[in-house]
Design an enzyme around this catalytic site. Structure first.
Site, PDB file in Angstrom:
ATOM      1  N   THR A   1     -38.471 -25.756  -3.173  1.00  0.00           N
ATOM      2  CA  THR A   1     -39.043 -27.483  -3.101  1.00  0.00           C
ATOM      3  C   THR A   1     -37.840 -27.876  -1.829  1.00  0.00           C
ATOM      4  O   THR A   1     -37.035 -27.069  -1.576  1.00  0.00           O
ATOM      5  CB  THR A   1     -39.056 -28.014  -4.419  1.00  0.00           C
TER       6      THR A   1
ATOM      7  N   LYS B   1     -32.282 -27.215   0.479  1.00  0.00           N
ATOM      8  CA  LYS B   1     -30.954 -27.290   1.138  1.00  0.00           C
ATOM      9  C   LYS B   1     -30.212 -28.620   0.454  1.00  0.00           C
ATOM     10  O   LYS B   1     -29.060 -28.612   0.687  1.00  0.00           O
ATOM     11  CB  LYS B   1     -31.181 -27.826   2.509  1.00  0.00           C
TER      12      LYS B   1
ATOM     13  N   GLU C   1     -29.595 -18.513   1.921  1.00  0.00           N
ATOM     14  CA  GLU C   1     -29.551 -18.081   3.463  1.00  0.00           C
ATOM     15  C   GLU C   1     -30.527 -18.757   4.145  1.00  0.00           C
ATOM     16  O   GLU C   1     -30.468 -19.160   5.540  1.00  0.00           O
ATOM     17  CB  GLU C   1     -30.282 -16.461   3.210  1.00  0.00           C
TER      18      GLU C   1
ATOM     19  N   LYS D   1     -27.100 -28.612   7.825  1.00  0.00           N
ATOM     20  CA  LYS D   1     -27.032 -27.042   8.092  1.00  0.00           C
ATOM     21  C   LYS D   1     -25.578 -26.716   9.026  1.00  0.00           C
ATOM     22  O   LYS D   1     -24.883 -25.957   8.309  1.00  0.00           O
ATOM     23  CB  LYS D   1     -28.028 -26.494   9.177  1.00  0.00           C
TER      24      LYS D   1
END
Length: 814
Positions: free
Chosen positions: A556, A580, A607, A683
Site C-alpha cells: 500500500t 515508503k 528494496e 528515496k
C-alpha cells in the site's frame, strides 16, 4: 509365542472387531498367540462418568449404565450368530447387573473410593474381551478366554498398581504350560492384589498387560495394534508432514512416550526391553503398512540423529532462588522432598552452576499446592531473606527433541534453539540429560504448534520449508504480485524447496484468511466475500495465528499501515515494505524498526522503496557490510519523472505526458508526490540512512521545478493548472535543448547533505543516456572512487515493482 494387543478404535464397533478377527486368523498361522483386548472405545470414560455421577447422588448414572449395556448387547447381536448368542448375552447382562449393583452402593454411600473405581472400570475390558472371544469362536477359531486378574498380581495401590513380577511371571508360565490352545484372549488393564481384589495398571494399562505376558513368555514379538501406522516424528495433529519412524530404540520410545507421544507408554517397554523382545506398532486399519519396530540397536537402520519431536502441555515452572542457597547443600533435597510429600511429580529439572536458583517443571494442576508446601518447607529462609518465595509460572509447555545419536553429533542444541529463536519463540528453561538422548525446552503454550513445526522443518523436512504470507494491498502492484506468486508456486517448491502460502489478503475494504493457503486462482472473489477490513483487527489476527516463517507484505501507500510494523516485528513476523512511508518517516521510527528486526530475529526489507525491482538497497548493503564507505551518491530515482522528461518535447503538453505516465502505472497514486520531488526526497533519504547517515526530510534541499499553483487542490485541479502553465514547462525544455543537454531530475547525497532538483545533463555524464522510465544510481565509494558502481534499469511499473517485492519475500524466507 507372540503377543498381540488391540485397543482404542480397533475395538470401537463391530466392523473394526471383524478386522481384528481377520488379523488374528492370520497371526495364529504363524505362531501360538496371546491377544490382549482393551475396553471398547469410550467405554472406560463412560464407566468413570457413571461412578462419579453415582457418588454425586445424581441418578442419571443409570442412563449412562443403560447406554453401556445397550452398546455391548448390540455388539453381540451383530458379531455372534443368533444360535450362539444366548450364553454370551447372558454373561454380558450379568456383568452389567454387577456394575449397576456397585453403582447403586456408591449412590447410597455418596463415595467412590479408588478401590471401587478400579472395580467399576474393570468391566470395560472384561466384557469387550469376552465378546471378541465369542466372535472368534463364531468364526471357527478356537480361542480360550482367561481373566488376567488370576495371573497378574499387584500391590494395593489402586489406580496405578505395581506388578509383583516374581509371582506374576510364575503364574503366566504355569498357565501357558498347562493350556494347549493356540489362541488365548485376555482382558487388558486389570489385575488383582494378593487378596484377590481388582486393581488397575494405570495409563496405557492394556499395553502393559500385553508386555507383561510377552516378557513372562519370552515371546518372539509384541504387536500393539492401534489406529495409527506407528510412532511418528511428531504429532500429526500439529505437523501435517509428520513421518512414521520405521525403527526406534527402547530408550527413544520411552523418552517420546514420557513427553506426550501416546502411541505407547513407558511401563510397556520395561518388561520387553529386559529380554530384547521387539515391539511392533501396527495399524488395524492398514495392516499391510510397516509400522514402527521398537528394538535394541537401531543405529544402522535410521539415518537421522533425531528420532522425534514431542511436547507436554499444561506445565507450570517453579523457581526457587536466593543468595542463601549458594554453597549450602540440601536445598534441592528439601525442595524435592516437599513436592514428593504432596505426591507432585517433577517432570523437568534445571539448575544454574551458580547454585543461586533451581527450577523444576510440574503438572500445572498441582501448581497451587506446590506453592504452599514449598513456601512452608522454606519458611525460615524466606522470613530471613535467604530465599525468595517460590515463583510459579503457568501457561507453559515442554518441547523435546529425542534421539540416541545426538550425543555423537555436536550442534544439535544450537540448531534447535536457533530455529525456534528465529521464529520468536522465547525459551524459559532448558534441560538436557548427560545421556544427551533428550533436549527439552520450556516455552509458552501458545507457541507449541509453531515451535514443533519449525523444529520438524529443521530436522526432518527434506522436501520444503513453509512460508506464510499476509499481504496488505491488492491494487495494481498487489495484484501483479499475487499473479507472480501463483505463477511461481510450483517452481519455488520444486527448485527452492519453499512452499509459499498466502494465508491472508486485505485491501482497503475487505480481508480474508485461510491457514491452508488462499486459492490464488480465485483470490479476488474470495476477498470480496471476506470480512470488512479493520487494520487493527487484521494485525491482531496475524499475531494470534502465530504461524512459523510468517511474512507481512505491505503493498500500500498508506500511513496507518506503516505504523503497525513494530507490532509485527516484535512477534518475529518479518516485514516486506513496498510502502515508503515507514522508512522515510522520522529517523527515530526508522531506527526503531531496524532495531526490532534485529532484536526479534525478523527481516525488515524495503528494496522497492528506492528502485522498484532494481537491486539498489541490496547493493548498498553489500558495500557497507563488506567494509566500504559511501562518499557520494548521484541518482535519477523517479521512473515517473524520467519517463516524463524523456517523452516531453513540446509536441504534447506537459500535462498530457504526465497523464500518460499515470495511465501506464508509473506514478504514485497522487502524481504530485512524483512531480513535487517529494518521492525522490524520500528515496535519497533512505539511501543516505542505509549509508549510515542520520537524515530527516527537513535536511534535504528540494529545488522544485513545479509552479506552486500546481500543487494545491485536487488531482483534477493539478492537471488543469499544469495545462495553464505549459509555457513554463516548454521554457525549461527549450533551455536544455539550446545548451545541448537533457533534463533529468537528480538526487545527490554527499558529505552528510542531500538535495534533489531538475538539472541539465551533458552527453558525457553517466546520467545522460537514460531512457524511458529507467532509473540509475551511481555509488562513489572508497573502492569505487573514480569510476562509480552503477545500478541501472526500469525504475517504475507494477510488474517490476511486484518482482522486487517478490525478491524481498524470498530473502525473508531464507
Amino acid at each position: 509365542m507372540q503377543v498381540l494387543k488391540f485397543g482404542g478404535t480397533s475395538v470401537a464397533n463391530a466392523d473394526n472387531i471383524n478386522k481384528v478377527v481377520a488379523i488374528l486368523q492370520q497371526a495364529i498361522q504363524r505362531d501360538r498367540t496371546a491377544v490382549v483386548v482393551s475396553a471398547f472405545g469410550g467405554v472406560t470414560d463412560l464407566l468413570l462418568k457413571a461412578g462419579a455421577l453415582a457418588a454425586a447422588a445424581d441418578e442419571s448414572y443409570k442412563d449412562v449404565l443403560a447406554a453401556i449395556e445397550q452398546r455391548h448387547i448390540e455388539a453381540v447381536k451383530v458379531l455372534v450368530p443368533v444360535a450362539k448368542q444366548s450364553s454370551i448375552l447372558s454373561w454380558v447382562k450379568q456383568r452389567c447387573n454387577e456394575i449397576e449393583d456397585i453403582c447403586n452402593g456408591v449412590f447410597l454411600l455418596g463415595e467412590l473410593s479408588d478401590r471401587t473405581r478400579d472395580r467399576v472400570v474393570s468391566f470395560g475390558e472384561l466384557i469387550s474381551s469376552q465378546i471378541v472371544a465369542a466372535r472368534l469362536k463364531a468364526a471357527g477359531v478356537e480361542a480360550v478366554w482367561k481373566d488376567a486378574r488370576e495371573l497378574i498380581i499387584t500391590d494395593d495401590n489402586h489406580g496405578y498398581a505395581a506388578v509383583d513380577f516374581s509371582v506374576t511371571d510364575f503364574n503366566i508360565r504355569t498357565y501357558f504350560a498347562e493350556t494347549k490352545e493356540n489362541l488365548l484372549v485376555f482382558p487388558g488393564f486389570i489385575a488383582s492384589n494378593a487378596a484377590g481384589l481388582t486393581t488397575t495398571l494405570g495409563r496405557g494399562g492394556s499395553d502393559y498387560t500385553a508386555a507383561i505376558l510377552a516378557g513372562a513368555l519370552d515371546a518372539k514379538v509384541l504387536e500393539i495394534w492401534t489406529d495409527v501406522s506407528g510412532m511418528m516424528t511428531a504429532d500429526p495433529r500439529l505437523v501435517a508432514n509428520a513421518k512414521v519412524l520405521p525403527h526406534i530404540s527402547y530408550q527413544e520410545a520411552m523418552e517420546l512416550s514420557h513427553f506426550g507421544a501416546k502411541v505407547i507408554y513407558p511401563p510397556t517397554v520395561q518388561p520387553v526391553m529386559k529380554k530384547s523382545i521387539p515391539v511392533w506398532i501396527k495399524n488395524t486399519f492398514e495392516p499391510e503398512a510397516h509400522g514402527t519396530v521398537i528394538e535394541n540397536d537401531v543405529t544402522k537402520r535410521n539415518g537421522n540423529n533425531i528420532r522425534g519431536i514431542t511436547s507436554i502441555n499444561k506445565i507450570a515452572l517453579l523457581s526457587l532462588e536466593g543468595s542463601g542457597m549458594v554453597g549450602i547443600p540440601g536445598f534441592s533435597r528439601r525442595l524435592f522432598e516437599a513436592l514428593a510429600g504432596e505426591q507432585i511429580n517433577v517432570i523437568l529439572i534445571t539448575q544454574g552452576s551458580s547454585e543461586h536458583s533451581i527450577c523444576v517443571g510440574i503438572d500445572e494442576a498441582y501448581a497451587k499446592d506446590a506453592k504452599v508446601v514449598v513456601d512452608n518447607a522454606f519458611s525460615y529462609e524466606i522470613e530471613t531473606g535467604k530465599v525468595d518465595p517460590l515463583v510459579v509460572e503457568s501457561g507453559l509447555s515442554i518441547v523435546a527433541l529425542v534421539g540416541d545419536n545426538m550425543k555423537s553429533h555436536p550442534g544439535v542444541s544450537g540448531k534447535m534453539f536457533g530455529a525456534i529463536g528465529r521464529n520468536g519463540v522465547n525459551i524459559r528453561a532448558i534441560a538436557q540429560g548427560s545421556s544427551e538422548r533428550n533436549i527439552s525446552a520450556v516455552i509458552a503454550a501458545a507457541d507449541v504448534k509453531k515451535a514443533i513445526n519449525v523444529l520438524h522443518e529443521e530436522f526432518f523436512e527434506t522436501t520444503y520449508k513453509q512460508v506464510n504470507l499476509f499481504i496488505a494491498g491488492a491494487g495494481n502492484v498487489g495484484s501483479k504480485l499475487l499473479s507472480q506468486l501463483q505463477q511461481q508456486q510450483a517452481y519455488l517448491q520444486e527448485q527452492l524447496r519453499l512452499q509459499v502460502r498466502i494465508v491472508g489478503i486485505a485491501n482497503s475494504r475487505k480481508m480474508v484468511f485461510n491457514d491452508e493457503g488462499i486459492n490464488l486462482a480465485n483470490w479476488k472473489k474470495l476477498l470480496e466475500q471476506g470480512d470488512a477490513m479493520e487494520l487493527d483487527k487484521f494485525i491482531d489476527i496475524i499475531r494470534s495465528k502465530n504461524l512459523r516463517n510468517a511474512v507481512f507484505v505491505d503493498v500500500t501507500a498508506n500511513d496507518q499501515v506503516a505504523q503497525v510494523y513494530a507490532r509485527l516485528l516484535e512477534k518475529s513476523i518479518s516485514v516486506v515494505a513496498c510502502n515508503k512511508v515507514a522508512c522515510s518517516s522520522a529517523y527515530s521510527y526508522y531506527k526503531k524498526l531496524k532495531d526490532l528486526a534485529r532484536e526479534f530475529n525478523a527481516s525488515f526489507l524495503f528494496e522497492t522503496n528506492v528502485g522498484a525491482g532494481l537491486p539498489v538497497i541490496g547493493t548498498l548493503n553489500d558495500l557497507m557490510r563488506s567494509g566500504d564507505v559511501v562518499n557520494r551518491i548521484e541518482a535519477v530515482l523517479s521512473g515517473t519523472l524520467n519517463f516524463v522528461f524523456n517523452n516531453y518535447n513540446g509536441e504534447k503538453s506537459f500535462a498530457d505526458v504526465v497523464k500518460q505516465a499515470q495511465d501506464e502505472g508509473y506514478t504514485e497514486p497522487d502524481p504530485r508526490l512524483d512531480l513535487s520531488g517529494t518521492d525522490v526526497m524520500r528515496k535519497i533519504m533512505i539511501l543516505a540512512r542505509e549509508s549510515g547517515e542520520r537524515l530527516e526530510m527537513d535536511d534535504i534541499t528540494n529545488n522544485s521545478f513545479m509552479p506552486p499553483s500546481c500543487m494545491t487542490g485536487s488531482v483534477n485541479d493539478f492537471y488543469a493548472e499544469m495545462a495553464k502553465q505549459e509555457e513554463h514547462f516548454a521554457a525549461l525544455y527549450q533551455q536544455a535543448v539550446k545548451a545541448g543537454k537533457k533534463l533529468k531530475f537528480v538526487a545527490k547525497y554527499e558529505n552528510g547533505k542531500a538535495a534533489v532538483g531538475l538539472q541539465h545533463i551533458d552527453p558525457q555524464h553517466d546520467l545522460y543516456h537514460l531512457y524511458g522510465k529507467d532509473n540509475v544510481v551511481l555509488f562513489y565509494t572508497n573502492r569505487y572512487a573514480e569510476q562509480p558502481l552503477v545500478v541501472k534499469g526500469a525504475g517504475a511499473g507494477a510488474e517490476v515493482t511486484a518482482s522486487g517485492v517478490f525478491a524481498d519475500i524470498l530473502r525473508a524466507a531464507h
